[in-house]
Design a protein around this motif. Structure first.
Motif, PDB file in Angstrom:
ATOM      1  N   VAL A  90       0.819  -1.217   0.000  1.00 23.85           N
ATOM      2  CA  VAL A  90       0.000   0.000   0.000  1.00 23.85           C
ATOM      3  C   VAL A  90       0.852   1.266   0.000  1.00 23.85           C
ATOM      4  CG1 VAL A  90      -1.765   1.314   1.242  1.00 23.85           C
ATOM      5  CG2 VAL A  90      -1.905  -1.188   1.152  1.00 23.85           C
ATOM      6  N   THR A  91       1.785   1.354   0.937  1.00 23.71           N
ATOM      7  CA  THR A  91       2.494   2.622   1.138  1.00 23.71           C
ATOM      8  C   THR A  91       3.739   2.780   0.277  1.00 23.71           C
ATOM      9  OG1 THR A  91       3.908   1.816   2.947  1.00 23.71           O
ATOM     10  CG2 THR A  91       1.696   2.602   3.525  1.00 23.71           C
ATOM     11  N   GLN A  92       4.359   1.684  -0.131  1.00 17.01           N
ATOM     12  CA  GLN A  92       5.581   1.784  -0.914  1.00 17.01           C
ATOM     13  C   GLN A  92       5.347   1.565  -2.412  1.00 17.01           C
ATOM     14  OE1 GLN A  92       8.491   2.698   0.999  1.00 17.01           O
ATOM     15  NE2 GLN A  92       6.670   3.016   2.251  1.00 17.01           N
ATOM     16  N   LEU A  93       4.429   0.655  -2.735  1.00 17.02           N
ATOM     17  CA  LEU A  93       4.169   0.331  -4.136  1.00 17.02           C
ATOM     18  C   LEU A  93       2.891   0.971  -4.665  1.00 17.02           C
ATOM     19  CD1 LEU A  93       5.116  -3.473  -4.066  1.00 17.02           C
ATOM     20  CD2 LEU A  93       6.559  -1.521  -4.709  1.00 17.02           C
ATOM     21  N   GLY A  94       2.073   1.502  -3.763  1.00 15.97           N
ATOM     22  CA  GLY A  94       0.835   2.154  -4.187  1.00 15.97           C
ATOM     23  C   GLY A  94      -0.206   1.198  -4.729  1.00 15.97           C
ATOM     24  N   LYS A  95      -0.180  -0.055  -4.263  1.00 21.48           N
ATOM     25  CA  LYS A  95      -1.145  -1.057  -4.712  1.00 21.48           C
ATOM     26  C   LYS A  95      -2.172  -1.305  -3.611  1.00 21.48           C
ATOM     27  CE  LYS A  95       2.049  -3.523  -7.792  1.00 21.48           C
ATOM     28  NZ  LYS A  95       2.670  -4.838  -8.116  1.00 21.48           N
ATOM     29  N   LEU A  96      -3.442  -1.255  -3.983  1.00 15.60           N
ATOM     30  CA  LEU A  96      -4.511  -1.443  -3.014  1.00 15.60           C
ATOM     31  C   LEU A  96      -5.200  -2.796  -3.202  1.00 15.60           C
ATOM     32  CD1 LEU A  96      -6.255   2.062  -3.041  1.00 15.60           C
ATOM     33  CD2 LEU A  96      -4.168   1.329  -1.852  1.00 15.60           C
ATOM     34  N   VAL A  97      -5.848  -3.242  -2.143  1.00 18.42           N
ATOM     35  CA  VAL A  97      -6.652  -4.452  -2.206  1.00 18.42           C
ATOM     36  C   VAL A  97      -7.892  -4.172  -3.050  1.00 18.42           C
ATOM     37  CG1 VAL A  97      -8.107  -6.016  -0.849  1.00 18.42           C
ATOM     38  CG2 VAL A  97      -5.865  -5.312   0.029  1.00 18.42           C
ATOM     39  N   LYS A  98      -8.199  -5.071  -3.952  1.00 18.51           N
ATOM     40  CA  LYS A  98      -9.400  -4.919  -4.767  1.00 18.51           C
ATOM     41  C   LYS A  98     -10.630  -5.250  -3.926  1.00 18.51           C
ATOM     42  CE  LYS A  98     -11.438  -6.327  -9.194  1.00 18.51           C
ATOM     43  NZ  LYS A  98     -11.264  -7.183 -10.400  1.00 18.51           N
ATOM     44  N   LEU A  99     -11.593  -4.355  -3.925  1.00 20.98           N
ATOM     45  CA  LEU A  99     -12.824  -4.530  -3.153  1.00 20.98           C
ATOM     46  C   LEU A  99     -14.004  -4.761  -4.086  1.00 20.98           C
ATOM     47  CD1 LEU A  99     -12.338  -1.617  -0.568  1.00 20.98           C
ATOM     48  CD2 LEU A  99     -11.739  -4.040  -0.285  1.00 20.98           C
ATOM     49  N   PRO A 100     -15.000  -5.546  -3.639  1.00 20.02           N
ATOM     50  CA  PRO A 100     -15.049  -6.260  -2.356  1.00 20.02           C
ATOM     51  C   PRO A 100     -14.157  -7.502  -2.347  1.00 20.02           C
ATOM     52  CG  PRO A 100     -16.992  -6.770  -3.651  1.00 20.02           C
ATOM     53  CD  PRO A 100     -16.237  -5.725  -4.426  1.00 20.02           C
ATOM     54  N   ARG A 101     -13.702  -7.856  -1.151  1.00 18.29           N
ATOM     55  CA  ARG A 101     -12.851  -9.016  -0.993  1.00 18.29           C
ATOM     56  C   ARG A 101     -13.679 -10.297  -0.898  1.00 18.29           C
ATOM     57  NH1 ARG A 101      -9.728 -11.459  -1.172  1.00 18.29           N
ATOM     58  NH2 ARG A 101      -8.335 -11.818   0.586  1.00 18.29           N
ATOM     59  N   ASN A 102     -13.025 -11.388  -1.250  1.00 19.71           N
ATOM     60  CA  ASN A 102     -13.640 -12.705  -1.096  1.00 19.71           C
ATOM     61  C   ASN A 102     -12.570 -13.677  -0.593  1.00 19.71           C
ATOM     62  OD1 ASN A 102     -15.392 -14.895  -1.237  1.00 19.71           O
ATOM     63  ND2 ASN A 102     -14.950 -15.300  -3.393  1.00 19.71           N
ATOM     64  N   PRO A 103     -12.683 -14.135   0.646  1.00 20.28           N
ATOM     65  CA  PRO A 103     -13.797 -13.944   1.581  1.00 20.28           C
ATOM     66  C   PRO A 103     -13.732 -12.583   2.288  1.00 20.28           C
ATOM     67  CG  PRO A 103     -12.109 -15.281   2.606  1.00 20.28           C
ATOM     68  CD  PRO A 103     -11.646 -15.039   1.195  1.00 20.28           C
ATOM     69  N   THR A 104     -14.882 -12.119   2.724  1.00 17.46           N
ATOM     70  CA  THR A 104     -14.970 -10.896   3.507  1.00 17.46           C
ATOM     71  C   THR A 104     -14.723 -11.214   4.979  1.00 17.46           C
ATOM     72  OG1 THR A 104     -17.331 -11.172   3.934  1.00 17.46           O
ATOM     73  CG2 THR A 104     -16.702  -9.980   1.916  1.00 17.46           C
ATOM     74  N   VAL A 105     -14.648 -10.171   5.780  1.00 20.88           N
ATOM     75  CA  VAL A 105     -14.512 -10.361   7.234  1.00 20.88           C
ATOM     76  C   VAL A 105     -15.694 -11.160   7.766  1.00 20.88           C
ATOM     77  CG1 VAL A 105     -14.520  -9.167   9.464  1.00 20.88           C
ATOM     78  CG2 VAL A 105     -13.105  -8.303   7.583  1.00 20.88           C
ATOM     79  N   ASP A 106     -16.897 -10.830   7.306  1.00 23.82           N
ATOM     80  CA  ASP A 106     -18.081 -11.588   7.726  1.00 23.82           C
ATOM     81  C   ASP A 106     -17.933 -13.071   7.402  1.00 23.82           C
ATOM     82  OD1 ASP A 106     -19.527  -9.509   8.810  1.00 23.82           O
ATOM     83  OD2 ASP A 106     -20.635  -9.068   6.978  1.00 23.82           O
ATOM     84  N   ASP A 107     -17.450 -13.363   6.197  1.00 26.27           N
ATOM     85  CA  ASP A 107     -17.271 -14.755   5.779  1.00 26.27           C
ATOM     86  C   ASP A 107     -16.271 -15.474   6.685  1.00 26.27           C
ATOM     87  OD1 ASP A 107     -18.998 -14.385   3.633  1.00 26.27           O
ATOM     88  OD2 ASP A 107     -17.369 -13.816   2.271  1.00 26.27           O
ATOM     89  N   ILE A 108     -15.174 -14.809   7.010  1.00 28.15           N
ATOM     90  CA  ILE A 108     -14.126 -15.424   7.831  1.00 28.15           C
ATOM     91  C   ILE A 108     -14.646 -15.715   9.231  1.00 28.15           C
ATOM     92  CG2 ILE A 108     -11.884 -15.003   8.919  1.00 28.15           C
ATOM     93  CD1 ILE A 108     -11.147 -13.389   6.387  1.00 28.15           C
ATOM     94  N   LEU A 109     -15.394 -14.788   9.798  1.00 29.27           N
ATOM     95  CA  LEU A 109     -15.956 -15.007  11.136  1.00 29.27           C
ATOM     96  C   LEU A 109     -16.933 -16.177  11.126  1.00 29.27           C
ATOM     97  CD1 LEU A 109     -16.544 -11.302  12.268  1.00 29.27           C
ATOM     98  CD2 LEU A 109     -14.663 -12.821  12.909  1.00 29.27           C
TER      99      LEU A 109
END
Length: 244
Positions: free
Chosen positions: A93-112
């Protein structure tokens, strides 16, 4: 450690009804002021994700003189591979300027949900305590993410993924990468909770068990590379992306 109904109730109360918890909102605000106040604070805090075990004075790059330090801080040790995951996350994120593509799969809800299913199969019966803790983690995540879990480069993306006054929960959009960041911040969010030592130790063990689950499923829960929006990493971009 003795597992009593009284201690279970204390754990449940800790994570219950956080929407109306003014103390929780105060801890979020206090932590936000200490953590993401400027570029230096953000960078040092991000690097400390990988080495955090002992709180270093001045870690956040902000003045802490007016903040009363607690006598005890819950330790939530991260497995080595998850520490490296946090370092990689910071670099993407901070050095390469690459972000996570949203929405994620699995989401936080899915993991819980997957963890609850995992524990149900393993233990046979799941008590209300674990359910309340997982629900609490979801609420903590939703509230903490915009305040203290995003790098400046990600904030514009968040405003698009979760618009202001939207009913969309961050836990239904974001995934393991941002959930792991929460575990670095949890000790300072939980430090002022009024719980007895036995209940805190039991809560600590449950959180450690959850981290072991994340580690076990690291290859399927976490991205090995970020293929979301590309952002420029320079002073001008950071100035534009700075939170209001």
């Amino acid at each position: 450690m003795k597992y009593t109904e009284a201690n279970v109730e204390k754990q449940k109360k800790l994570f219950k009804n956080q929407n109306g918890d003014k103390g929780f909102k105060g801890r979020i605000a206090q932590s936000k002021a200490r953590i993401m106040t400027d570029g230096k604070g953000e960078k040092e805090d991000a690097k400390s994700y990988a080495t955090r075990g002992k709180k270093r004075k001045g870690d956040s790059g902000a003045e802490d003189k007016d903040v009363e330090e607690p006598d005890q801080v819950m330790k939530i040790p991260l497995p080595g591979t998850l520490k490296k995951q946090l370092v990689d996350d910071w670099e993407f994120v901070t050095q390469l300027g690459k972000l996570v593509k949203l929405p994620r799969n699995p989401t936080v809800d899915d993991i819980l949900k997957k963890y609850l299913e995992f524990e149900t199969k393993r233990e046979g019966v799941i008590g209300d305590s674990l359910v309340e803790i997982l629900n609490g983690l979801r609420i903590y995540f939703d509230k903490a993410l915009p305040a203290m879990l995003l790098y400046r480069q990600e904030r514009w993306q968040h405003t698009q993924a979760v618009p202001e006054n939207s009913t969309v929960a961050a836990s239904s959009i974001y995934g393991a990468e941002h959930l792991l960041r929460l575990f670095v911040k949890l000790p300072e969010l939980l430090v002022y909770t009024n719980m007895e030592e036995d209940a805190l130790l039991q809560l600590q063990q449950k959180l450690i068990d959850f981290l072991k689950f994340l580690q076990k499923n690291q290859s399927s829960f976490f991205l090995s590379s970020y293929d979301g929006p590309k952002v420029e990493v320079n002073a001008e971009t950071e100035s534009k992306e700075k939170a209001p």
